[in-house]
Design a protein around this motif. Structure first.
Motif, PDB file in Angstrom:
ATOM      1  N   TYR A  79       0.808  -1.228   0.000  1.00  0.00           N
ATOM      2  CA  TYR A  79       0.000   0.000   0.000  1.00  0.00           C
ATOM      3  C   TYR A  79       0.839   1.274   0.000  1.00  0.00           C
ATOM      4  CZ  TYR A  79      -3.154   3.701   1.296  1.00  0.00           C
ATOM      5  OH  TYR A  79      -3.822   4.891   1.315  1.00  0.00           O
ATOM      6  N   ASP A  80       1.813   1.361   0.888  1.00  0.00           N
ATOM      7  CA  ASP A  80       2.582   2.615   1.006  1.00  0.00           C
ATOM      8  C   ASP A  80       3.508   2.859  -0.187  1.00  0.00           C
ATOM      9  OD1 ASP A  80       4.376   0.614   1.697  1.00  0.00           O
ATOM     10  OD2 ASP A  80       5.300   1.751   3.319  1.00  0.00           O
ATOM     11  N   GLN A  81       3.664   1.876  -1.069  1.00  0.00           N
ATOM     12  CA  GLN A  81       4.487   2.033  -2.271  1.00  0.00           C
ATOM     13  C   GLN A  81       3.669   2.487  -3.483  1.00  0.00           C
ATOM     14  OE1 GLN A  81       7.847   1.662  -1.907  1.00  0.00           O
ATOM     15  NE2 GLN A  81       7.280   1.345   0.235  1.00  0.00           N
ATOM     16  N   LEU A  82       2.355   2.537  -3.326  1.00  0.00           N
ATOM     17  CA  LEU A  82       1.489   2.892  -4.455  1.00  0.00           C
ATOM     18  C   LEU A  82       1.593   4.374  -4.793  1.00  0.00           C
ATOM     19  CD1 LEU A  82      -1.723   0.919  -3.423  1.00  0.00           C
ATOM     20  CD2 LEU A  82      -0.097   0.314  -5.242  1.00  0.00           C
ATOM     21  N   PRO A  83       1.381   4.711  -6.065  1.00  0.00           N
ATOM     22  CA  PRO A  83       1.334   6.132  -6.431  1.00  0.00           C
ATOM     23  C   PRO A  83       0.203   6.834  -5.670  1.00  0.00           C
ATOM     24  CG  PRO A  83       1.431   4.745  -8.394  1.00  0.00           C
ATOM     25  CD  PRO A  83       1.218   3.835  -7.221  1.00  0.00           C
ATOM     26  N   GLU A  84       0.386   8.104  -5.442  1.00  0.00           N
ATOM     27  CA  GLU A  84      -0.576   8.892  -4.668  1.00  0.00           C
ATOM     28  C   GLU A  84      -1.999   8.780  -5.223  1.00  0.00           C
ATOM     29  OE1 GLU A  84      -0.822  13.502  -4.285  1.00  0.00           O
ATOM     30  OE2 GLU A  84       0.682  12.776  -2.848  1.00  0.00           O
ATOM     31  N   GLY A  85      -2.156   8.871  -6.538  1.00  0.00           N
ATOM     32  CA  GLY A  85      -3.484   8.800  -7.143  1.00  0.00           C
ATOM     33  C   GLY A  85      -4.190   7.484  -6.862  1.00  0.00           C
ATOM     34  N   VAL A  86      -3.428   6.399  -6.869  1.00  0.00           N
ATOM     35  CA  VAL A  86      -4.005   5.079  -6.561  1.00  0.00           C
ATOM     36  C   VAL A  86      -4.453   5.043  -5.106  1.00  0.00           C
ATOM     37  CG1 VAL A  86      -3.567   2.596  -6.458  1.00  0.00           C
ATOM     38  CG2 VAL A  86      -2.617   3.954  -8.337  1.00  0.00           C
ATOM     39  N   ARG A  87      -3.601   5.549  -4.215  1.00  0.00           N
ATOM     40  CA  ARG A  87      -3.981   5.581  -2.796  1.00  0.00           C
ATOM     41  C   ARG A  87      -5.223   6.443  -2.581  1.00  0.00           C
ATOM     42  NH1 ARG A  87       1.027   7.442   0.183  1.00  0.00           N
ATOM     43  NH2 ARG A  87       1.610   8.114  -1.876  1.00  0.00           N
ATOM     44  N   HIS A  88      -5.297   7.575  -3.270  1.00  0.00           N
ATOM     45  CA  HIS A  88      -6.487   8.431  -3.146  1.00  0.00           C
ATOM     46  C   HIS A  88      -7.739   7.681  -3.584  1.00  0.00           C
ATOM     47  CE1 HIS A  88      -3.959  12.379  -3.476  1.00  0.00           C
ATOM     48  NE2 HIS A  88      -3.791  11.750  -2.326  1.00  0.00           N
ATOM     49  N   GLY A  89      -7.632   6.976  -4.708  1.00  0.00           N
ATOM     50  CA  GLY A  89      -8.772   6.217  -5.209  1.00  0.00           C
ATOM     51  C   GLY A  89      -9.208   5.124  -4.247  1.00  0.00           C
ATOM     52  N   ILE A  90      -8.233   4.401  -3.727  1.00  0.00           N
ATOM     53  CA  ILE A  90      -8.543   3.313  -2.790  1.00  0.00           C
ATOM     54  C   ILE A  90      -9.175   3.866  -1.515  1.00  0.00           C
ATOM     55  CG2 ILE A  90      -7.514   1.549  -1.301  1.00  0.00           C
ATOM     56  CD1 ILE A  90      -5.429   1.088  -3.534  1.00  0.00           C
ATOM     57  N   ILE A  91      -8.605   4.936  -0.975  1.00  0.00           N
ATOM     58  CA  ILE A  91      -9.172   5.531   0.244  1.00  0.00           C
ATOM     59  C   ILE A  91     -10.615   5.961   0.001  1.00  0.00           C
ATOM     60  CG2 ILE A  91      -9.043   7.520   1.810  1.00  0.00           C
ATOM     61  CD1 ILE A  91      -5.951   7.328   1.487  1.00  0.00           C
ATOM     62  N   SER A  92     -10.872   6.564  -1.147  1.00  0.00           N
ATOM     63  CA  SER A  92     -12.229   6.993  -1.464  1.00  0.00           C
ATOM     64  C   SER A  92     -13.184   5.803  -1.542  1.00  0.00           C
ATOM     65  CB  SER A  92     -12.237   7.769  -2.783  1.00  0.00           C
ATOM     66  OG  SER A  92     -13.529   8.229  -3.072  1.00  0.00           O
TER      67      SER A  92
END
Length: 149
Positions: A79-92
């Motif tokens: 998770y912490d290695q993912l690009p910011e946009g992917v993390r934003h999408g997943i969190i949403s």
């Protein structure tokens, strides 16, 4: 300030704290058991009377997002290695669906883990979530899809 600290202490002691909604139960002086129809949360806040201003709502939202990030980090080593946009999408997605429902997106998650963000976005759109909330699903999957652009 001393008055506020003391009254906080008094009310907290008398009300107690519960993080989830509950029905107030007590015995009257004559021994009758009473269960109120309304729900209460926190330090005796009646949900049907509770008003949250935008500032308080934002603070709650921030705490929820931090919890989601902690949960995602615990579930996915990558998770912490993912690009910011992917993390934003997943969190949403997790905010909207809950973690347990997000975990059912097994193919999407596997594609994300493999760095196949465009395919992951396409896979996520092939879901009941995307049918029920198409505009949000499209916006969220665009974050994931365009992470490397």
């Amino acid at each position: 300030k001393e008055i506020m600290e003391k009254i906080l202490e008094i009310i907290k002691e008398h009300e107690g704290f519960k993080s989830k909604p509950y029905s107030l139960e007590y015995k009257t002086a004559d021994g009758e058991n009473v269960v109120e129809k309304f729900k209460t949360i926190g330090y005796g806040f009646r949900l049907d009377y509770l008003e949250l201003d935008e500032e308080i709502s934002t603070l709650i939202l921030i705490k929820k997002i931090h919890k989601i990030e902690k949960d995602l980090d615990a579930h996915f080593k990558f998770y912490d290695q993912l690009p910011e946009g992917v993390r934003h999408g997943i969190i949403s997605m997790v905010y909207q669906l809950g973690l347990s429902t997000f975990l059912k997106f097994k193919k999407t998650i596997a594609l994300i883990e493999n760095g196949e963000y465009k395919l992951a976005a396409k896979e996520a759109l092939d879901s009941r979530w995307a049918v029920q909330t198409p505009n949000r699903a499209i916006a969220v999957t665009e974050m994931i899809k365009n992470a490397n652009d």
